[in-house]
Motif scaffolding. Sequence first.
Motif, PDB file in Angstrom:
ATOM      1  N   ALA A 105     -58.185 -48.838  78.958  1.00  0.00           N
ATOM      2  CA  ALA A 105     -58.949 -47.814  79.662  1.00  0.00           C
ATOM      3  C   ALA A 105     -58.021 -46.723  80.186  1.00  0.00           C
ATOM      4  CB  ALA A 105     -59.739 -48.438  80.808  1.00  0.00           C
ATOM      5  N   VAL A 106     -56.871 -47.127  80.722  1.00  0.00           N
ATOM      6  CA  VAL A 106     -55.875 -46.158  81.187  1.00  0.00           C
ATOM      7  C   VAL A 106     -55.395 -45.300  80.017  1.00  0.00           C
ATOM      8  CG1 VAL A 106     -53.510 -45.938  82.049  1.00  0.00           C
ATOM      9  CG2 VAL A 106     -55.098 -47.519  83.155  1.00  0.00           C
ATOM     10  N   TYR A 107     -55.118 -45.931  78.902  1.00  0.00           N
ATOM     11  CA  TYR A 107     -54.669 -45.241  77.688  1.00  0.00           C
ATOM     12  C   TYR A 107     -55.735 -44.238  77.231  1.00  0.00           C
ATOM     13  CZ  TYR A 107     -51.902 -45.103  73.301  1.00  0.00           C
ATOM     14  OH  TYR A 107     -51.103 -44.731  72.247  1.00  0.00           O
ATOM     15  N   LEU A 108     -56.984 -44.683  77.203  1.00  0.00           N
ATOM     16  CA  LEU A 108     -58.071 -43.836  76.723  1.00  0.00           C
ATOM     17  C   LEU A 108     -58.318 -42.661  77.657  1.00  0.00           C
ATOM     18  CD1 LEU A 108     -60.279 -43.341  74.640  1.00  0.00           C
ATOM     19  CD2 LEU A 108     -61.766 -44.901  75.916  1.00  0.00           C
ATOM     20  N   VAL A 109     -58.358 -42.915  78.953  1.00  0.00           N
ATOM     21  CA  VAL A 109     -58.571 -41.839  79.925  1.00  0.00           C
ATOM     22  C   VAL A 109     -57.448 -40.812  79.822  1.00  0.00           C
ATOM     23  CG1 VAL A 109     -58.604 -41.281  82.384  1.00  0.00           C
ATOM     24  CG2 VAL A 109     -59.943 -43.210  81.521  1.00  0.00           C
ATOM     25  N   THR A 110     -56.226 -41.280  79.648  1.00  0.00           N
ATOM     26  CA  THR A 110     -55.085 -40.374  79.504  1.00  0.00           C
ATOM     27  C   THR A 110     -55.248 -39.464  78.294  1.00  0.00           C
ATOM     28  OG1 THR A 110     -53.582 -41.967  80.539  1.00  0.00           O
ATOM     29  CG2 THR A 110     -52.588 -40.238  79.197  1.00  0.00           C
ATOM     30  N   LEU A 111     -55.658 -40.034  77.163  1.00  0.00           N
ATOM     31  CA  LEU A 111     -55.848 -39.234  75.956  1.00  0.00           C
ATOM     32  C   LEU A 111     -57.009 -38.247  76.112  1.00  0.00           C
ATOM     33  CD1 LEU A 111     -55.266 -41.835  73.077  1.00  0.00           C
ATOM     34  CD2 LEU A 111     -53.807 -39.913  73.726  1.00  0.00           C
TER      35      LEU A 111
END
Length: 325
Positions: A312-318
Amino acid sequence: MQMKTTNLHWPTKREISIFLEFVELRTKIASFFPMMLGFFWTAYHYHEFNWGNAIIFFVAATIFDMCVTAINNTMDYHKALDESYRNDENVIGRENLNFKQMVKIVFILFALAFILSLVLVWRTDPMLLLLGGIMYVIGISYTFGPFPISRTPFGEVFASLTMGFGIFYTAVFMTRYPSLLSSQWSLDQVLVTFDWLETLKIFIMALPEVILMSTIMLANNTRDLDADVKNERYTIVYYIGRSNALLVYQIFSIIPWLFWIGFGISGVLPRWSLIMLLAAIPHYFIVRRYTQYVGERRAFPESTKAFTLFCAVYLVTLILAVIFQ
């Protein structure tokens, strides 16, 4: 769930609920995140995106994932040696479902996924047949055949690479196929273009999900160790033991955050992405709870929480990077 009848009728809430348990829709988050990450990495890194191919791939991949899970539940029921598992734990036995009807559902799901995959081949490049074929073979042989991968020590490797990297790569392929992996056909030859360096970059970007995907599989097999042995499923946990499996889980839970630091420092992700390292704090407590519960049923949900948090952190960052780039 009266699935033995051949009369057509609108499914009841209970029938829908049982079907969703049969295909374990709640676990599809494991394929959802690599797919979304692949989509948004494409939009961020390449500054382009093919919506049509992405939507078809999303539907096809979800249906195929459901099909693989349905095969898994069907084969586990069919090959079960432990009557307690067969009748009380497996959804087919517990709900007294018609086995042949479940097999039909498997074939219907496979057919739908296969048809959509052919549509994608037509819309992209024939090389998708090779790429998708490899994933199909691994997905089906994971639970089907004389020697299912899920019953061997190699389940974590094949599952995590296929879902963590294979889905991520294919999501990128939906837009970047002309330069990433493409072919030109003539009467006497086939010319294949393969960008191995870009593929390596994609693999590195997907590696955190691959590693965390393996922790989910490891946690699942740790939880089910006793039942697996009774049903002659000898996973990696059987060979290394619960204590070593716990150690591997803890180490693998740290590695993705090391990659994250590397992504931020190198500029592969925006420098501000390093702020997201704060999420490592709740991630630590989730992993800690897992170590306390290991071997118990309540441990497995903690492993999925750890995977979900990082992804989720990875996705939100992207997503933010796409918006503000």
